[in-house]
Design a protein around this motif. Sequence first.
Motif, short mmCIF file in Angstrom:
data_model
loop_
_atom_site.label_atom_id
_atom_site.label_comp_id
_atom_site.label_asym_id
_atom_site.label_seq_id
_atom_site.Cartn_x
_atom_site.Cartn_y
_atom_site.Cartn_z
N SER A 554 -108.76 -72.69 -43.49
CA SER A 554 -109.34 -71.60 -42.46
C SER A 554 -109.41 -72.16 -40.95
CB SER A 554 -110.93 -71.26 -42.95
OG SER A 554 -111.80 -72.41 -42.97
N HIS A 555 -108.19 -72.50 -40.55
CA HIS A 555 -108.24 -72.95 -39.11
C HIS A 555 -107.13 -72.18 -38.36
CE1 HIS A 555 -108.32 -75.68 -35.85
NE2 HIS A 555 -107.07 -75.99 -35.92
N GLY A 556 -107.54 -71.49 -37.16
CA GLY A 556 -106.56 -71.09 -36.42
C GLY A 556 -106.90 -69.52 -36.02
N VAL A 557 -106.30 -68.90 -35.11
CA VAL A 557 -106.52 -67.51 -34.81
C VAL A 557 -106.14 -66.75 -35.99
CG1 VAL A 557 -105.34 -65.61 -33.15
CG2 VAL A 557 -105.89 -67.96 -32.28
N ARG A 558 -106.82 -65.88 -36.21
CA ARG A 558 -106.96 -64.90 -37.69
C ARG A 558 -105.86 -63.68 -37.22
NH1 ARG A 558 -110.44 -65.35 -41.81
NH2 ARG A 558 -109.90 -64.23 -43.55
N LEU A 559 -104.75 -63.62 -38.07
CA LEU A 559 -104.05 -62.60 -38.07
C LEU A 559 -104.17 -61.87 -39.30
CD1 LEU A 559 -100.47 -63.97 -37.00
CD2 LEU A 559 -102.33 -63.11 -35.38
N THR A 560 -104.61 -60.59 -39.18
CA THR A 560 -105.03 -59.76 -40.37
C THR A 560 -104.87 -58.43 -40.26
OG1 THR A 560 -106.79 -59.67 -41.85
CG2 THR A 560 -107.45 -59.63 -39.45
N SER A 561 -105.03 -57.64 -41.20
CA SER A 561 -104.98 -56.14 -41.30
C SER A 561 -106.41 -55.59 -41.26
CB SER A 561 -104.33 -55.68 -42.58
OG SER A 561 -105.09 -55.87 -43.68
N ILE A 562 -106.49 -54.39 -41.10
CA ILE A 562 -107.97 -53.51 -40.77
C ILE A 562 -108.62 -53.74 -42.20
CG2 ILE A 562 -109.14 -51.64 -40.47
CD1 ILE A 562 -107.06 -50.76 -38.46
N HIS A 563 -107.58 -53.51 -43.51
CA HIS A 563 -108.07 -53.48 -44.52
C HIS A 563 -108.66 -54.91 -44.93
CE1 HIS A 563 -105.88 -49.82 -44.78
NE2 HIS A 563 -107.01 -49.33 -45.57
N LYS A 564 -108.03 -55.95 -44.46
CA LYS A 564 -108.53 -57.42 -45.01
C LYS A 564 -109.50 -57.88 -44.04
CE LYS A 564 -104.91 -58.81 -47.63
NZ LYS A 564 -105.10 -59.43 -48.78
N SER A 565 -109.88 -57.19 -43.14
CA SER A 565 -110.94 -57.54 -41.99
C SER A 565 -112.40 -57.14 -42.39
CB SER A 565 -110.36 -57.36 -40.43
OG SER A 565 -110.93 -55.80 -40.33
N LYS A 566 -112.34 -56.15 -43.23
CA LYS A 566 -113.63 -55.47 -43.45
C LYS A 566 -114.75 -56.39 -44.16
CE LYS A 566 -115.83 -51.54 -45.91
NZ LYS A 566 -116.46 -52.42 -47.27
N GLY A 567 -115.64 -56.51 -43.81
CA GLY A 567 -116.87 -57.44 -43.98
C GLY A 567 -116.74 -58.83 -43.38
N LEU A 568 -115.84 -58.93 -42.39
CA LEU A 568 -115.90 -60.11 -41.56
C LEU A 568 -116.11 -60.02 -40.13
CD1 LEU A 568 -112.45 -61.44 -42.99
CD2 LEU A 568 -114.73 -62.19 -43.80
N GLU A 569 -116.50 -60.83 -39.35
CA GLU A 569 -116.57 -60.77 -38.04
C GLU A 569 -116.00 -61.94 -37.14
OE1 GLU A 569 -121.00 -62.25 -37.36
OE2 GLU A 569 -120.97 -60.45 -38.45
N TRP A 570 -115.79 -61.54 -35.83
CA TRP A 570 -115.35 -62.93 -34.91
C TRP A 570 -115.92 -62.62 -33.39
CZ3 TRP A 570 -112.21 -60.28 -38.37
CH2 TRP A 570 -111.60 -60.89 -39.39
N SER A 571 -115.85 -63.75 -32.99
CA SER A 571 -116.28 -63.73 -31.33
C SER A 571 -115.59 -62.50 -30.62
CB SER A 571 -116.56 -64.93 -30.87
OG SER A 571 -117.47 -65.73 -31.58
N VAL A 572 -114.02 -62.97 -30.89
CA VAL A 572 -113.07 -62.20 -30.01
C VAL A 572 -112.27 -61.48 -30.92
CG1 VAL A 572 -111.03 -62.27 -28.35
CG2 VAL A 572 -113.21 -63.82 -28.31
#
Length: 758
Positions: A554-572
Amino acid sequence: MSTLTSHQLEVVAHPQGHARVVAVAGAGKTTTLTHFIQQRLQQGDRPRRMLVLMYNKAAQLDFQRKLHGLLPDQSLPEVRTFHSLGLRIYKKLIEMGELPPFDGSLLSDSELDTVVWRMLQQLADDETRQDILSQRKKWVEPACGFIDLVKSGLSPAAEVFEALELPPECRIFIELFDQFEEWRKDQRRIGFADMIWDPVQLLVRRADLAAFFGGHMQWILVDEYQDINEIQQQLLQILYGGRGSVMVIGDPDQTIYEFRGSRPEFIVSGFDEQMGEVAVYQLPETFRYGPKLSLLANHLIHHNREREAVICRSHAGTPATAIEMRRSAPAQEAAAVLELVRQQLQHCQPNDIAVICRIWALCAPIELALLQANIPYQLDHSLSVLDRWELEIFWLLLEIAAGRFGERSPQRRREAWLTILTTPYPKIRRQVLEQIADELANHSQNFGRALQRAIPDTISRWQKEQLLQRAEVLDSAELLQMPAWRLLNTYIDVTDLEQGVRDSAFSAQQVEDRLQTIKAFVQFIGDSQQSSDTAYDFLLELRERARQQNGRGSHGVRLTSIHKSKGLEWSVVIIPGLNGHYFPYRPEGAFTTPASVESERRLLYVAMTRARQQLFLLGPVVKRGLDVADRELDSPFWQELNLADCEAIQQALEQSQTEAQISRPQASWLAEYLQATGQQLQLLVKRPPKPESASGKPALMKPGLTAGPAGRRIEHALLGKGRVVKLDERYLTVQFDGESSNRVLLLEAVKQQLRWLD
């Protein structure tokens, strides 16, 4: 308890009976549920008679960790996923002799694919069988998806098929499902979906067995209830068994797993209808993002009808969230994302940034840009863009151009030749192509000429021409030095690769994902200015870099889809592709329930509400004209977000002003939102000046035909907002929001009631 909000305390104090809790994104659901459990245990409820059901393993582990943190050294309720509980019931039914035992290992994806591929060949006619043989991925992926979708409910396969928008040739999926189930039972195997589907099917038929498993719990708590599907709902009903209390918590505005059978109606109305008397609570305060983003999210999601009447607002202690909309040409959007990432890395860590894409096609050029810039990233896709199968043909061409293809073993050359001969598929029998590959595997040079000599006389003239064209490109790759992009484009053109990609998939989303990946790759190769003989080593270095990136955890800018992002959060959070093509996206034949504007709106809502400190929305530089591509048009969601008014309202609240000017009529929910802030704020609608004609008289706010009115948004004083379908000298045809048919308006009669929104 003092740290909880008044709304959370209401839920925690719920004494008994069924309850439905509607919680906005970031509302502290886990905190509320753990404190509810603490309250119940303190009042004497036994933990053995409490069951907590979570949607997935990650959520289960997180909940258990927080529950142990709140209640250390105490006996705690059981926390399970639906699937693990289904498997436990399955094993008990085997022990009781009601279900036959199964082989200990679950069906792996690769094993399932192999079985389904074989069955499809057996079920198909000769012509279709050849397509299945040559284009395995095209058939196996949707067939497996269909099997999983059937097992998300209790309807027969034929009924599920009729509800989907699938091509007629996919009708064999119905028989495939039945045949697969026969094979599975004969082999005594189960897959992930069967952990719930098998036992629930039996328990629905056998009331005596359902009674054995149901009615034991005083409390059943269900998290992320908006994600539940029919088979999970049926399991919940069996466990309840008419005794005890059930509390469900979730957010209908975050129902985004329709392709798994989830539907907003389960939490909006279904639970109340099934359970009878239900106490309803709301958790409307978010601890994740600031009030400007709350306003933005409300403006968007209140256009949906299938939802709970909840108004999101930020908790008083939540820091502000900045929001910025940026525009660029679609072809330059990856560069715009890269620029934003670089800017943000000046004051935050890579892990704090996420790029959330509507479909993976948008992610390919962004991943390549980050690779080239050597910026660390994490990829939520199973494959890096450089490992995607649709690019394999280009790797082989560049391997030949680099003089490295002859280094392969004969077996590996044979595999590569099959890829070259079938990409795109030239409508030659698979057996013939395999024979050609067998012969070519022994050649370590002069590959184009070898292919020319290996073409059999038994195939048609047209088929020979297809292979000869490939041979010519191989000759060029091996013997000539040229820009790498030119070699790739030559292959694309002479083989009509784009049409081949369209023929190799049923789903429009699959086609677009693959074509956009190819386009991004070729553009990247062109931008890199590599020659045909150096590009292969250049790509090998990049691919190794990509694998090292993904190997770092878990290191680096996260490249993801909307479905995969659910339940998560980021500063930017950066959301690219906010144009008329991707938002809303209408994937034809995507092997799921038909896409709706409401479901697409929920997806954007989920993506936006992952941000804590900064949200960037990237849209197109809007072009005008009758033939403008939808990627160059604004998404209709831009207007619904209404960022300008959100900023005006929030600025007025922060400065304790008594009034604020907004550009549109006040939304119906705003009065309640403002009341909840405790501040008195009057909203005044600014009236735009009436445009004047050359004569100085007020003129109709309409563009000429050359301005391209078709597709533009418009607002009528009485009929509301809509999209222009057609405009001529006398009539205006509009599709108004919420109406199924177009309205034809007399231009002269309505001109004073119209205004253009873009």
